[in-house]
Design a protein around this motif. Structure first.
Motif, PDB file in Angstrom:
ATOM      1  N   THR A 144     -22.475 -14.995  43.327  1.00  0.00           N
ATOM      2  CA  THR A 144     -22.487 -14.847  44.785  1.00  0.00           C
ATOM      3  C   THR A 144     -23.057 -16.086  45.469  1.00  0.00           C
ATOM      4  O   THR A 144     -23.050 -16.154  46.699  1.00  0.00           O
ATOM      5  N   ARG A 145     -23.555 -17.030  44.710  1.00  0.00           N
ATOM      6  CA  ARG A 145     -24.020 -18.303  45.264  1.00  0.00           C
ATOM      7  C   ARG A 145     -23.639 -19.415  44.298  1.00  0.00           C
ATOM      8  O   ARG A 145     -23.828 -19.283  43.079  1.00  0.00           O
ATOM      9  N   ILE A 146     -23.123 -20.480  44.842  1.00  0.00           N
ATOM     10  CA  ILE A 146     -22.693 -21.624  44.040  1.00  0.00           C
ATOM     11  C   ILE A 146     -23.507 -22.838  44.466  1.00  0.00           C
ATOM     12  O   ILE A 146     -23.576 -23.163  45.651  1.00  0.00           O
ATOM     13  N   GLN A 147     -24.138 -23.490  43.502  1.00  0.00           N
ATOM     14  CA  GLN A 147     -24.945 -24.688  43.761  1.00  0.00           C
ATOM     15  C   GLN A 147     -24.324 -25.858  42.996  1.00  0.00           C
ATOM     16  O   GLN A 147     -24.218 -25.823  41.769  1.00  0.00           O
ATOM     17  N   LEU A 148     -23.910 -26.876  43.716  1.00  0.00           N
ATOM     18  CA  LEU A 148     -23.313 -28.050  43.102  1.00  0.00           C
ATOM     19  C   LEU A 148     -24.098 -29.289  43.505  1.00  0.00           C
ATOM     20  O   LEU A 148     -24.573 -29.388  44.649  1.00  0.00           O
ATOM     21  N   THR A 156     -27.586 -32.078  52.228  1.00  0.00           N
ATOM     22  CA  THR A 156     -27.267 -30.766  51.660  1.00  0.00           C
ATOM     23  C   THR A 156     -26.320 -30.046  52.608  1.00  0.00           C
ATOM     24  O   THR A 156     -26.628 -29.863  53.788  1.00  0.00           O
ATOM     25  N   TYR A 157     -25.174 -29.653  52.079  1.00  0.00           N
ATOM     26  CA  TYR A 157     -24.161 -28.952  52.859  1.00  0.00           C
ATOM     27  C   TYR A 157     -24.109 -27.496  52.405  1.00  0.00           C
ATOM     28  O   TYR A 157     -24.071 -27.217  51.203  1.00  0.00           O
ATOM     29  N   GLU A 158     -24.099 -26.585  53.361  1.00  0.00           N
ATOM     30  CA  GLU A 158     -23.946 -25.168  53.052  1.00  0.00           C
ATOM     31  C   GLU A 158     -22.761 -24.615  53.830  1.00  0.00           C
ATOM     32  O   GLU A 158     -22.680 -24.765  55.042  1.00  0.00           O
ATOM     33  N   ARG A 159     -21.838 -23.992  53.091  1.00  0.00           N
ATOM     34  CA  ARG A 159     -20.692 -23.351  53.711  1.00  0.00           C
ATOM     35  C   ARG A 159     -20.549 -21.948  53.119  1.00  0.00           C
ATOM     36  O   ARG A 159     -21.004 -21.680  52.014  1.00  0.00           O
ATOM     37  N   THR A 160     -19.910 -21.069  53.883  1.00  0.00           N
ATOM     38  CA  THR A 160     -19.679 -19.704  53.423  1.00  0.00           C
ATOM     39  C   THR A 160     -18.225 -19.556  53.014  1.00  0.00           C
ATOM     40  O   THR A 160     -17.318 -19.752  53.825  1.00  0.00           O
ATOM     41  N   PRO A 189     -18.568 -12.392  51.023  1.00  0.00           N
ATOM     42  CA  PRO A 189     -19.054 -13.739  51.351  1.00  0.00           C
ATOM     43  C   PRO A 189     -19.778 -14.364  50.166  1.00  0.00           C
ATOM     44  O   PRO A 189     -20.533 -13.695  49.451  1.00  0.00           O
ATOM     45  N   ILE A 190     -19.535 -15.645  49.934  1.00  0.00           N
ATOM     46  CA  ILE A 190     -20.178 -16.379  48.842  1.00  0.00           C
ATOM     47  C   ILE A 190     -20.692 -17.696  49.414  1.00  0.00           C
ATOM     48  O   ILE A 190     -19.958 -18.427  50.084  1.00  0.00           O
ATOM     49  N   THR A 191     -21.960 -17.980  49.169  1.00  0.00           N
ATOM     50  CA  THR A 191     -22.579 -19.184  49.701  1.00  0.00           C
ATOM     51  C   THR A 191     -22.314 -20.367  48.764  1.00  0.00           C
ATOM     52  O   THR A 191     -22.539 -20.274  47.560  1.00  0.00           O
ATOM     53  N   LEU A 192     -21.847 -21.461  49.335  1.00  0.00           N
ATOM     54  CA  LEU A 192     -21.624 -22.701  48.594  1.00  0.00           C
ATOM     55  C   LEU A 192     -22.605 -23.751  49.115  1.00  0.00           C
ATOM     56  O   LEU A 192     -22.594 -24.074  50.305  1.00  0.00           O
ATOM     57  N   ALA A 193     -23.476 -24.238  48.246  1.00  0.00           N
ATOM     58  CA  ALA A 193     -24.429 -25.290  48.598  1.00  0.00           C
ATOM     59  C   ALA A 193     -24.097 -26.537  47.793  1.00  0.00           C
ATOM     60  O   ALA A 193     -23.969 -26.485  46.570  1.00  0.00           O
ATOM     61  N   VAL A 194     -23.948 -27.657  48.494  1.00  0.00           N
ATOM     62  CA  VAL A 194     -23.578 -28.923  47.849  1.00  0.00           C
ATOM     63  C   VAL A 194     -24.616 -29.971  48.208  1.00  0.00           C
ATOM     64  O   VAL A 194     -24.855 -30.240  49.392  1.00  0.00           O
ATOM     65  N   GLU A 195     -25.246 -30.532  47.194  1.00  0.00           N
ATOM     66  CA  GLU A 195     -26.164 -31.650  47.382  1.00  0.00           C
ATOM     67  C   GLU A 195     -25.421 -32.934  47.034  1.00  0.00           C
ATOM     68  O   GLU A 195     -25.000 -33.125  45.900  1.00  0.00           O
TER      69      GLU A 195
END
Length: 617
Positions: free
Chosen positions: A285-289, A383-387, A400-406
């Motif tokens: 449910t959360r993706i961290q890249l 850091t970018y966060e998109r849903t 909904p799944i949270t995508l966080a990109v550093e």
């Protein structure tokens, strides 16, 4: 014409050959009502037909005749693929016959098993037939919608038959017509002689679907309702989706005003998924890249599973709109001020400027979707966060799944880093090396003239040799050739200083052992310090520091370490020595202050030239 065969006579089949038909078998009969249905073949065309006969001699009343005559009148005006065509009537010797098109299908009253998707198709097909009937002017109300009057072929072709109770237009049923219909499938307004509407046939269709869903025979349909005509949905709640239960509740509501107004409205509200709804399980449910280099293409996978038998998971991926993300029409070209020309155009909800799904639309019960993030469109060090939105036909239609990109650090910051650890290590290494080596220098007789100057000359000579040894070792280690050349030059200068120092200082002679030890210690110190300083300069160059700055900082730091080691090892405290250390420290400090200023200028230039074209967090 043909005469009846022995088999026809034996089984009591009538002879309709003079009317152009050959009876094949009896399909059904209501002897008390004088109605019999036959399967026949047209002698000339060889087509199969259905003949409904009303037998005058066996009937106790003329209701059946009136129903058949009315059915013929209604069918004459109907042309729909879901209604067998009216072909004509004729009078037989003992009755009145109506001929209708034959469909190779079986009524729903015959025990059969239908899956959830098949029942949904049957419901939609029946509604489409009702829409056709109700769109006529005036509308046609069937009044006997039940399993026996719905035929379904093996390929799920649906046909509505038996229009004997049908009426054109609405209105009150009339006291003589109260019994026209089938109990359990008639709506309350039909039972209680109230006004019929286009919603009346929906009740019969809804109860027919209830029989299919619960495997209830038509003659036991009363078990599904209570004394207030309310249908019990308890046994279906574990199998049907809430949307379908809500839809069926409106179809079979005993209150006319709570039912769908007509078949067209009911058809428009048919849920867009099967009767049984999938249950989607998402692997995360959360993706961290994290990107380590600017412009990295990051990829991750997410798995969707459905464990509900007999259902198929379908849906698509979308990115919830964000004010920083550009949106362009299909075929448009983004301007450089908004995004680079290599950006992917976000146009239909499934495509995005820097997030892609493979596949974006899916169908299956075990689906793996690749999510790809293009960081070349993003600012560095952010850091970018998109849903992300998973839309499907599951019970919970939106996930909904949270995508966080550093993103990777700015190239300037990432490549240079900070010089303080390197300089600190170089200073400490030189300090300790010189201090330890000077503490090993042999004691000498202070009464001998210039003996200290003599040992200094030998130490300088050994150090020069050590620096040259260091340059050779660095060259063999295949480090940057400039580093080896610098050490070689320093060593040559050190050796070249020995002769002038001997003349200048008027050095005295000393014993050979002391001279050899002092020279050896100088060689060791020069080698160690030369290697350490060479490695430090090489490390600075790997981090993209300017060569002059790297060499200057390294040599000044090395000189500071040597000075501190000499001062501590030989207990030097002359003013000139102290002044030299202070001047050395000022030089190092000046260079260190210049570094952040230079880096800030480079960052400002990078942002001005590059980041204006990138997407903001």
């Amino acid at each position: 014409m043909t005469s009846p065969t022995d088999s026809d006579l034996r089984f009591g089949l009538p002879d309709f050959s003079k009317h152009g038909f050959k009876i094949k078998s009896e399909l059904g009969a209501n002897r008390s009502g004088g109605r019999v249905t036959y399967l026949a073949r047209h002698i000339k065309t060889r087509r199969l037909v259905v003949i409904k006969q009303f037998q005058f001699a066996t009937s106790s009343n003329w209701g059946g005749y009136e129903a058949m005559r009315q059915e013929g009148q209604v069918l004459k005006s109907l042309q729909h693929p879901g209604i067998p065509r009216y072909l004509g009537v004729f009078k037989s010797d003992d009755g009145f016959c109506m001929v209708q098109e034959f469909k190779r299908a079986y009524s729903l009253a015959k025990p059969r098993s239908f899956g959830p998707e098949a029942i949904r198709e049957i419901a939609i097909a029946c509604l489409e037939i009702l829409v056709y009937l109700q769109d006529r002017i005036p509308p046609v109300i069937h009044r006997d919608f039940k399993p026996a009057n719905i035929l379904v072929s093996k390929k799920l072709k649906v046909y509505l038959v038996d229009f004997g109770f049908a009426r054109i237009g609405d209105g009150e049923v009339g006291i003589s017509s109260v019994v026209k219909g089938t109990l359990g499938f008639m709506p309350p307004e039909q039972i209680f002689n109230r006004q019929l509407t286009e919603a009346s046939d929906l009740y019969g269709l809804g109860m027919t679907l209830m029989c299919l869903l619960t495997n209830t025979p038509a003659d036991q349909v009363g078990n599904l309702v209570d004394v207030t005509y309310q249908v019990d949905f308890t046994q279906l709640k574990n199998d049907l989706s809430p949307q379908w239960i809500k839809w069926l509740e409106k179809m079979v509501s005993p209150r006319l005003n709570e039912r769908f107004a007509n078949a067209k409205v009911a058809l428009a509200h048919v849920p867009d998924h099967g009767l049984r709804q999938p249950q989607v399980l998402v692997s995360k449910t959360r993706i961290q890249l994290t990107a380590f280099n600017p412009g990295d293409l990051l990829t991750t996978a997410i798995t969707l599973t459905n464990g509900v038998p007999g259902t198929m998971l379908r849906g698509n991926w979308q990115v919830v709109p964000h004010p920083s993300d550009p949106i362009f029409r299909t075929g448009s070209r983004p301007s450089d001020s908004a995004i680079t020309q290599s950006a992917i155009i976000q146009s239909d909800g499934n495509r995005h400027s820097w997030i892609n799904f493979f596949p974006a639309e899916f169908q299956g019960n075990n689906v793996t979707t690749q999510i790809q993030v293009d960081t070349s469109q993003l600012m560095t060090g952010q850091t970018y966060e998109r849903t992300l939105q998973l839309k499907s036909n599951a019970h919970q239609s939106v996930h909904p799944i949270t995508l966080a990109v550093e993103t990777a650090p700015m190239p300037i910051i990432r490549s240079r880093g900070t010089p303080y650890p390197l300089l600190g290590g170089l200073l400490l290494a030189c300090w300790i090396t010189v201090w330890l080596l000077t503490s090993l220098v042999p004691d000498y007789d202070p009464r001998l003239a210039n003996i200290g100057k003599t040992l200094t000359v030998f130490a300088i000579f050994g150090s020069g040799l050590g620096w040259q040894i260091a340059s050779w070792l660095l060259h063999e280690a295949k480090l940057n050739s400039p580093v080896a050349r610098i050490n070689l030059i320093i060593g040559a200068i050190s050796v070249a200083l020995v002769a002038p120092l001997c003349l200048l200082l008027n050095v005295a002679t000393t014993d050979v052992i002391t001279a050899v030890i002092t020279t050896g210690l100088g060689m060791i110190g020069g080698s160690v310090v030369g290697i350490i300083s060479g490695l430090t300069i090489d490390r600075f160059w790997q981090r993209d520091f300017k060569p002059k700055l790297a060499i200057g900082l390294s040599l000044l730091t090395c000189l500071m370490g040597i000075g501190l080691g000499l001062g501590q090892g030989l207990a030097l405290s002359t003013p000139w020595f102290t002044f030299g250390l202070i001047a050395n420290a000022i030089g190092i400090g000046t260079m260190l202050v210049y570094l952040p200023i230079q880096q800030a200028q480079a960052i400002a230039l990078y942002r001005r030239n590059v980041e204006q074209r990138l997407i903001r967090p």
